[in-house]
Every structure is written in C-alpha cells, then in structure tokens.
Design an enzyme around this catalytic site. Structure first.
Site, PDB file in Angstrom:
ATOM      1  N   LYS A   1       0.825  -1.225   0.000  1.00  0.00           N
ATOM      2  CA  LYS A   1       0.000   0.000   0.000  1.00  0.00           C
ATOM      3  C   LYS A   1       0.850   1.262   0.000  1.00  0.00           C
ATOM      4  O   LYS A   1       0.588   2.204  -0.724  1.00  0.00           O
ATOM      5  CB  LYS A   1      -0.860   0.106   1.266  1.00  0.00           C
ATOM      6  CG  LYS A   1      -1.859  -0.948   1.495  1.00  0.00           C
ATOM      7  CD  LYS A   1      -2.710  -0.638   2.729  1.00  0.00           C
ATOM      8  CE  LYS A   1      -1.936  -0.521   4.032  1.00  0.00           C
ATOM      9  NZ  LYS A   1      -1.298  -1.742   4.520  1.00  0.00           N
TER      10      LYS A   1
ATOM     11  N   ARG B   1      -8.412   1.684  10.096  1.00  0.00           N
ATOM     12  CA  ARG B   1      -7.987   0.315  10.356  1.00  0.00           C
ATOM     13  C   ARG B   1      -8.986  -0.430  11.228  1.00  0.00           C
ATOM     14  O   ARG B   1      -8.771  -1.600  11.529  1.00  0.00           O
ATOM     15  CB  ARG B   1      -6.642   0.331  11.051  1.00  0.00           C
ATOM     16  CG  ARG B   1      -5.460   0.111  10.090  1.00  0.00           C
ATOM     17  CD  ARG B   1      -4.246   0.130  10.945  1.00  0.00           C
ATOM     18  NE  ARG B   1      -3.089  -0.564  10.522  1.00  0.00           N
ATOM     19  CZ  ARG B   1      -2.053   0.003   9.905  1.00  0.00           C
ATOM     20  NH1 ARG B   1      -2.110   1.233   9.477  1.00  0.00           N
ATOM     21  NH2 ARG B   1      -0.960  -0.688   9.687  1.00  0.00           N
TER      22      ARG B   1
ATOM     23  N   ARG C   1      11.900  -5.872   4.114  1.00  0.00           N
ATOM     24  CA  ARG C   1      11.588  -4.478   3.804  1.00  0.00           C
ATOM     25  C   ARG C   1      12.642  -3.509   4.358  1.00  0.00           C
ATOM     26  O   ARG C   1      13.179  -3.713   5.439  1.00  0.00           O
ATOM     27  CB  ARG C   1      10.223  -4.158   4.420  1.00  0.00           C
ATOM     28  CG  ARG C   1       9.751  -2.774   4.107  1.00  0.00           C
ATOM     29  CD  ARG C   1       8.289  -2.700   4.149  1.00  0.00           C
ATOM     30  NE  ARG C   1       7.782  -2.683   5.516  1.00  0.00           N
ATOM     31  CZ  ARG C   1       6.516  -2.441   5.792  1.00  0.00           C
ATOM     32  NH1 ARG C   1       5.662  -2.217   4.812  1.00  0.00           N
ATOM     33  NH2 ARG C   1       6.098  -2.446   7.032  1.00  0.00           N
TER      34      ARG C   1
ATOM     35  N   ARG D   1       0.944  -7.847  14.010  1.00  0.00           N
ATOM     36  CA  ARG D   1       0.324  -6.917  13.058  1.00  0.00           C
ATOM     37  C   ARG D   1      -0.630  -7.646  12.125  1.00  0.00           C
ATOM     38  O   ARG D   1      -1.710  -7.147  11.792  1.00  0.00           O
ATOM     39  CB  ARG D   1       1.415  -6.180  12.266  1.00  0.00           C
ATOM     40  CG  ARG D   1       2.095  -5.116  13.114  1.00  0.00           C
ATOM     41  CD  ARG D   1       3.443  -4.729  12.568  1.00  0.00           C
ATOM     42  NE  ARG D   1       3.339  -4.070  11.290  1.00  0.00           N
ATOM     43  CZ  ARG D   1       4.317  -4.047  10.378  1.00  0.00           C
ATOM     44  NH1 ARG D   1       5.458  -4.674  10.622  1.00  0.00           N
ATOM     45  NH2 ARG D   1       4.158  -3.415   9.263  1.00  0.00           N
TER      46      ARG D   1
ATOM     47  N   ARG E   1      12.489  -1.352   9.781  1.00  0.00           N
ATOM     48  CA  ARG E   1      11.594  -0.796  10.790  1.00  0.00           C
ATOM     49  C   ARG E   1      11.617  -1.641  12.060  1.00  0.00           C
ATOM     50  O   ARG E   1      11.717  -2.863  11.994  1.00  0.00           O
ATOM     51  CB  ARG E   1      10.159  -0.765  10.232  1.00  0.00           C
ATOM     52  CG  ARG E   1       9.835   0.522   9.525  1.00  0.00           C
ATOM     53  CD  ARG E   1       8.533   0.436   8.793  1.00  0.00           C
ATOM     54  NE  ARG E   1       7.415  -0.076   9.597  1.00  0.00           N
ATOM     55  CZ  ARG E   1       6.160  -0.038   9.192  1.00  0.00           C
ATOM     56  NH1 ARG E   1       5.858   0.489   8.007  1.00  0.00           N
ATOM     57  NH2 ARG E   1       5.193  -0.526   9.927  1.00  0.00           N
TER      58      ARG E   1
HETATM   59  P1  AMP Z   1       2.013   1.030   9.200  1.00  0.00           P
HETATM   60  O1  AMP Z   1       3.213   1.820   8.842  1.00  0.00           O
HETATM   61  O2  AMP Z   1       0.792   1.463   8.465  1.00  0.00           O
HETATM   62  O3  AMP Z   1       2.247  -0.450   9.116  1.00  0.00           O
HETATM   63  O4  AMP Z   1       1.715   1.351  10.750  1.00  0.00           O
HETATM   64  C1  AMP Z   1       2.672   1.104  11.762  1.00  0.00           C
HETATM   65  C2  AMP Z   1       2.002   1.088  13.132  1.00  0.00           C
HETATM   66  O5  AMP Z   1       1.419   2.369  13.397  1.00  0.00           O
HETATM   67  C3  AMP Z   1       0.857   0.105  13.285  1.00  0.00           C
HETATM   68  O6  AMP Z   1       1.297  -1.216  13.589  1.00  0.00           O
HETATM   69  C4  AMP Z   1       0.085   0.727  14.448  1.00  0.00           C
HETATM   70  O7  AMP Z   1       0.741   0.519  15.686  1.00  0.00           O
HETATM   71  C5  AMP Z   1       0.204   2.209  14.124  1.00  0.00           C
HETATM   72  N1  AMP Z   1      -0.919   2.650  13.242  1.00  0.00           N
HETATM   73  C6  AMP Z   1      -0.831   3.082  11.953  1.00  0.00           C
HETATM   74  N2  AMP Z   1      -2.027   3.424  11.472  1.00  0.00           N
HETATM   75  C7  AMP Z   1      -2.911   3.202  12.477  1.00  0.00           C
HETATM   76  C8  AMP Z   1      -4.324   3.355  12.592  1.00  0.00           C
HETATM   77  N3  AMP Z   1      -5.082   3.785  11.578  1.00  0.00           N
HETATM   78  N4  AMP Z   1      -4.895   3.017  13.782  1.00  0.00           N
HETATM   79  C9  AMP Z   1      -4.170   2.589  14.819  1.00  0.00           C
HETATM   80  N5  AMP Z   1      -2.833   2.397  14.776  1.00  0.00           N
HETATM   81  C10 AMP Z   1      -2.210   2.703  13.610  1.00  0.00           C
END
Ligand code: AMP
Length: 217
Positions: free
Chosen positions: A15, A90, A129, A173, A162
C-alpha cells in the site's frame, strides 16, 4: 471533483509504495498514519510517546488518537487534487468517524482500493523491507531494491529496517489486521466503494492494475 481514496490491505501488501507513486502521479496528498506516528515518535511528541508501546508490539494505537491525527491532516490539507489515506481507517470505529468527518467537509470518498494478496507472501515481504529514515520511501531487498545498497533512491537518506518488522511484531500486526481491519472490506463493499487490485504482482504490475481500477470508477 477531487480524487479522495482509501488504500486498504494487510501489512506488506505494498500500500505504502503504491500510495506514494499514485499520489505523485495524480497530485494527491499522501496521508500515511504509520509515517505520521513514526514522525511523532522521532520528535518525541506526546502522541509519539503514547503510540510507541503499541507500535513496538505490533498493536493498533487507540482509535481516538489515530482519528484526531487524520482529522487535523485533512483539515489542514493544502491545494491538492485529493488525498490517499494509507493505513487509515484500520477499524470499523475509525471508518465511522471518518465518514462523519468527511460528510461534515462535504467530501465523500471516491473509492476504497483493496490490495489483495495471499497471507503466505506477507511475512517474506515484511521481513525483507527497508525504509528510508528521512522520507519513509519503502524498498525491499529482493522485490524493490534501491539502486545503491542502503541508500534511498528518492532523497539519498539512509535505509533501515523498521522496529516493527521483526518476526514477533509482524505476527501481531497480521493478527490485528485479520481481527480489526479485514471487516472494513465488507463495510466498504456494502457502500459500493470497494475495488480490488491484485497486489501479488511486481510493483509496476500493481501500479498498472491500480490505474485501471481508478479509471473504471
Ligand atoms: P504502518 O506503517 O501502516 O504499518 O503502521 C505502523 C504502526 O502504526 C501500526 O502497527 C500501528 O501501531 C500504528 N498505526 C498506523 N495506522 C494506524 C491506525 N489507523 N490506527 C491505529 N494504529 C495505527
């Protein structure tokens, strides 16, 4: 008419990569909640410090925090042709809050793109990644390598793994996605907004499929 999109899909579906290039192609603002939380964490803001414990464990940050952050972004949005929400909503509660915010702004979503990929491919993608420390552009050691090892193609920043791309956090996740985010597919399907893109292809193939899906809308 603005192009206002939500990108949905499990972690590792690509994404973020697609949101970045699609936003550049169409002049949209790219709102990645994951990037916003990481930026807050780097700057040690109150939001970043409270989010850290959840992020490190691979858990979702509480809905109100994510919703407020996105609301501020959308309200402060500059002169763009629209937005891509990447990693938001989410949960169903986040989607309902977003619905309310967007109707107040008289800005209904144009489409919700679902990046479809089999579970088996995700762990492999996530563990290889690499992400730029400075501009967050994502790469992959095998599927989307940078031109020069360890260096971001976009800004020459340093690439790193990361903190939540460890095997344990990746497991959490994926399970958060299945339990809390997958129900959004039905939520948006029912509203006639969902379109699917095959995300198991190489990056260029996914971009082409995404463009076709957007043209069809
Ligand atoms: P991502 O980079 O999108 O994989 O997000 C990394 C982390 O940020 C996730 O595992 C959550 O801990 C937090 N996070 C990102 N977006 C959200 C969201 N919409 N709601 C809650 N936590 C989020």
């Amino acid at each position: 008419m603005s192009l206002d999109l939500v990108f949905l899909g499990p972690p590792g579906a690509g994404k973020g990569t697609q949101a970045k290039t699609c936003a550049e192609r169409h002049g949209l603002s790219h709102v990645s909640t994951g990037d916003l939380f990481r930026q807050n964490l780097k700057e040690e803001t109150p939001v970043g410090l409270m989010a850290r414990g959840f992020m490190d464990k691979g858990l979702l940050v509480p809905d109100e925090v994510a919703c407020q952050m996105v609301r501020e972004c959308l309200e402060g949005e500059g002169d763009t042709e629209g937005f891509i929400l990447d990693g938001f909503p989410r949960t169903i509660a986040q989607a309902e809050t977003l619905d309310g915010d967007l109707s107040r702004m008289q800005r209904p979503l144009t489409a919700v793109v679902s990046f479809e990929i089999a579970d088996g491919m995700l762990t492999e993608r996530l563990t290889g990644r690499l992400t730029c420390r400075d501009c967050s552009t994502p790469f992959h050691v095998a599927f989307n390598p940078p031109e020069q090892e360890g260096v971001c193609d976009a800004c020459a920043g340093e690439l790193c793994t990361r903190d939540d791309d460890t095997e344990q956090a990746v497991g959490a996740r994926l399970s958060e996605y299945r339990d809390k985010s997958a129900p959004l597919l039905d939520f948006y399907e029912t509203r006639g907004l969902l379109c699917g893109v095959d995300a198991a292809q190489p990056v260029d193939g996914v971009s082409a499929a995404l463009e076709r899906a957007l043209e069809d809308r």
